[in-house]
Scaffold this motif. Structure first.
Motif: not given
Length: 132
Positions: A67-90
């Protein structure tokens, strides 16, 4: 998934002759829902590339899912998905400005991403070369 199954999988994938009791205890403390390469590297005392190879071998064998996750500037996980392409745009993150928290929208492209692994609940496989 039980920690014993997790230990069985990891011990079958590491490029050494088994795990010490201490390594087994440290591995059992990992969350099987979020396995990070750095945790595997640290616990097993191997290089980052070796830890990644262990995790990717587990993916190829159907034992782990990536899986891949995107992190907020403070390190909190904002979203995760199976692939980077599946992450939300914002994503929306909480930021502190002048002592006040406010929710701010960030482009996913501009934020840090991390790969993590999860034990595959559907897998009944065991690592190559191991017996049940």
């Amino acid at each position: 998934m039980s920690s014993s199954r997790f230990l069985q999988i990891i011990s079958g994938l590491i490029p050494v002759s088994g795990l010490s009791e201490e390594d087994s205890l440290r591995l059992s403390s990992l969350d099987p829902e979020k396995i990070y390469i750095e945790n595997v590297r640290s616990i097993l005392g191997v290089s980052y590339s070796s830890a990644m190879r262990i995790c990717e071998t587990a993916v190829r064998q159907g034992l782990f899912k990536r899986f891949v996750e995107v992190k907020c500037p403070d390190g909190a996980v904002a979203a995760s998905a199976n692939t980077e392409a599946e992450l939300p745009k914002t994503v929306r993150c909480w930021t502190e400005t002048d002592g006040h928290l406010e929710e701010v929208e960030f482009s996913t492209e501009s934020l840090a991403k991390a790969t993590f692994y999860r034990l595959n609940e559907q897998s009944d496989s065991i690592p190559y070369g191991q017996t049940a």
